[in-house]
Scaffold this active site. Sequence first.
Site, PDB file in Angstrom:
ATOM      1  N   ASP A 105       0.818  -1.222   0.000  1.00  0.00           N
ATOM      2  CA  ASP A 105       0.000   0.000   0.000  1.00  0.00           C
ATOM      3  C   ASP A 105       0.850   1.269   0.000  1.00  0.00           C
ATOM      4  O   ASP A 105       2.028   1.254   0.355  1.00  0.00           O
ATOM      5  CB  ASP A 105      -0.871   0.027   1.264  1.00  0.00           C
ATOM      6  N   ASP A 106       0.169   2.350  -0.360  1.00  0.00           N
ATOM      7  CA  ASP A 106       0.648   3.728  -0.150  1.00  0.00           C
ATOM      8  C   ASP A 106       1.698   4.229  -1.131  1.00  0.00           C
ATOM      9  O   ASP A 106       2.152   5.355  -1.003  1.00  0.00           O
ATOM     10  CB  ASP A 106       1.165   3.946   1.280  1.00  0.00           C
ATOM     11  N   HIS A 113       3.452  -2.564   3.095  1.00  0.00           N
ATOM     12  CA  HIS A 113       3.539  -1.213   2.545  1.00  0.00           C
ATOM     13  C   HIS A 113       4.802  -1.061   1.712  1.00  0.00           C
ATOM     14  O   HIS A 113       5.813  -1.698   2.008  1.00  0.00           O
ATOM     15  CB  HIS A 113       3.502  -0.182   3.667  1.00  0.00           C
ATOM     16  N   HIS A 124      -5.844   9.659  -0.154  1.00  0.00           N
ATOM     17  CA  HIS A 124      -5.705   8.850   1.064  1.00  0.00           C
ATOM     18  C   HIS A 124      -6.483   9.438   2.249  1.00  0.00           C
ATOM     19  O   HIS A 124      -5.968   9.524   3.369  1.00  0.00           O
ATOM     20  CB  HIS A 124      -4.214   8.700   1.427  1.00  0.00           C
TER      21      HIS A 124
HETATM   22 ZN   LIG Z   1      -2.823   3.495   3.047  1.00  0.00          ZN
END
Ligand SMILES: [Zn+2]
Length: 245
Positions: A64-65, A209, A119
Amino acid sequence: MTGSAGKMKTTGKPGHLHGLERGMTVALLGLFLCVQWGPLSDERGKWGIAAGDPFVKEIVLTFDDGPRESGIYELISTLRRLDVRGTFFLVGKFAERYGFITRDIDEAGHEIENHSYTHPRLYTLWTEKVMREVERCNEVVDRLGIRVPRFMRPPGGGFNLVIFDAMRRMNMKLGLWSVNTADYTGRSAQAIASQVLGDARPGAIILMHSGVPATVEALPEIVTALRGRGYRFVTLQELWDGGSI
Ligand SMILES: [Zn+2]
């Protein structure tokens, strides 16, 4: 499960089911669950996916991210060395800012999915706002010439009926997870690896992540050990295509 609720009602004495009715209810519930679980059923996982078929030794690694410059190329090259395709839930505004990294992730063979545009805590927003957040991320990916995401992972994992409704209207699915490595908390590579190896099950979706050095460091041990147990690494779309619960 709303479909089965109506069948549970009794017309006679409230709170008491006759034997036959009880038997039929159990049979209907069983049938309902079979339909829900059947890998080829249209009914399965309408809303999205949190794990795959519990009888198939497939695992998805999700990141993620991203994309961010820090640590992303270490992650890509580690996955290449291990011959694993990951699933990246990208934040639209970062995918826009770092278009070249987004293309590199795609060209390395990984799957790109939607993690909203800015986000935000999506569960605090109205339907139209939720849809706009998700749409903008899809638009960025589309402009880069990459397959448009089909799964959306809500930032922070929080979701509600508004988000369900928005995803249904957009013909997208929620892409959740079954194992959270909490790699964003500064845990060691050993702690991350031990947790994944302890919690891994057939159909597991692992939440990690991008840009976390300890995660990159943990990957070789995770991948080698799970392959040793007979697991195959697939993308989220591949897991979905194979059947979900
Ligand atoms: Zn996130």
